[in-house]
Enzyme design. Sequence first.
Site: not given
Ligand SMILES: NC(=O)c1ccc[n+]([C@@H]2O[C@H](COP(=O)([O-])OP(=O)(O)OC[C@H]3O[C@@H](n4cnc5c(N)ncnc54)[C@H](OP(=O)(O)O)[C@@H]3O)[C@@H](O)[C@H]2O)c1
Length: 311
Positions: A226, A274
């Site tokens: 993001r 994006h």
């Molecule tokens: N560009 C695009 O097209 C696109 C598409 C899809 C998603 N995204 C982005 O990708 C992000 C991740 O998706 P996901 O499905 O992988 O999410 P997820 O499964 O919730 O994973 C998020 C990761 O970030 C970690 N995290 C969150 N807050 C943190 C902090 N304060 N300090 C350290 N680590 C932290 C979490 O830790 P824990 O494991 O300990 O909870 C987890 O490992 C989405 O939120 C979205 O913004 C972008």
Amino acid sequence: MPVNVLFAANETRWAEYEAPLRTALDELGIDYALGIDMPPAEVDYIVYAPNSHVQDFTPFTRLKAVLNLWAGVEDAVGNDTLTVPYARMVDDEGLTQGMVEWVTGHTLRHHLGMDAHIVNPDNTWNAVAPPLSADRPVGILGLGELGSACGQALRQLGFPVTGWARSEKKVEGIPCMTGNDGLHSVLRQSQILILLLPSTPNTENTLNADTLAMLPEGAFILNPGRGPLIDDDALIAALDAGHIAHATLDVFRTEPLPQDHPYWSHSKVTVTPHIASETRPPSASRVIAENIRRGEAGEPFLYLVDRDAGY
Ligand SMILES: NC(=O)c1ccc[n+]([C@@H]2O[C@H](COP(=O)([O-])OP(=O)(O)OC[C@H]3O[C@@H](n4cnc5c(N)ncnc54)[C@H](OP(=O)(O)O)[C@@H]3O)[C@@H](O)[C@H]2O)c1
């Protein structure tokens, strides 16, 4: 009695999703009514994009769950009227696979130094071979659904991968760091850094002047997470100073990225609009239908958002 499912997303999405959603709901034998317009008090589930016209959930008095079409939930997680279970999108076949492909492709571009050969106006024969992947440490900030899958793919290509998460994660072959010390340790060793954190108050400006300075000289940055994860001015300064070699950015604080934004014209920045990963209707519809089946069977929903954590 059928379950009533309201599709609340950008209008163009309905044409893409109606048929796959019907197929997925039929496959699970769910008795349902699906539409883009139904009396709020009769809606059981909302298939939801946070940019839809539904912003006040108060009239949805019998709502059982809101099922997000996106992985990111930052635009809805703080909505006080959304009090029912809220699930985000996790879709291995579509969303995750797309992200693995984008991250792998852009990592290999920088690792192999492809640009020098693709754009070589003077026909320079510069026979410098890139290092092997084993000699190119990669860091992934955010070792969740997407970060873990990307990490595994890169590890299989031979890259030493280290991750960072809020809580310690067990991902085969990928050491996971936590806390500020862990972040600093990942940064110091990452020649390629990939941001796959959610946007929350705690992750804003994770990359700032101080943390950028911890990366090795000549590091590459990929941000498909993001926009707010990066302090843009600090990144541009680090690129201009030559400390960071290149940043490939898919997400921005303002989207579409304004025409006059310095990223567009910066020679060390690649902008992708994006598109790192998109929710794919057939597979995403199966995830949504499974959550509706669970709701009706009294089973726990999958992929519930942690409201306190903000993701
Ligand atoms: N560009 C695009 O097209 C696109 C598409 C899809 C998603 N995204 C982005 O990708 C992000 C991740 O998706 P996901 O499905 O992988 O999410 P997820 O499964 O919730 O994973 C998020 C990761 O970030 C970690 N995290 C969150 N807050 C943190 C902090 N304060 N300090 C350290 N680590 C932290 C979490 O830790 P824990 O494991 O300990 O909870 C987890 O490992 C989405 O939120 C979205 O913004 C972008």
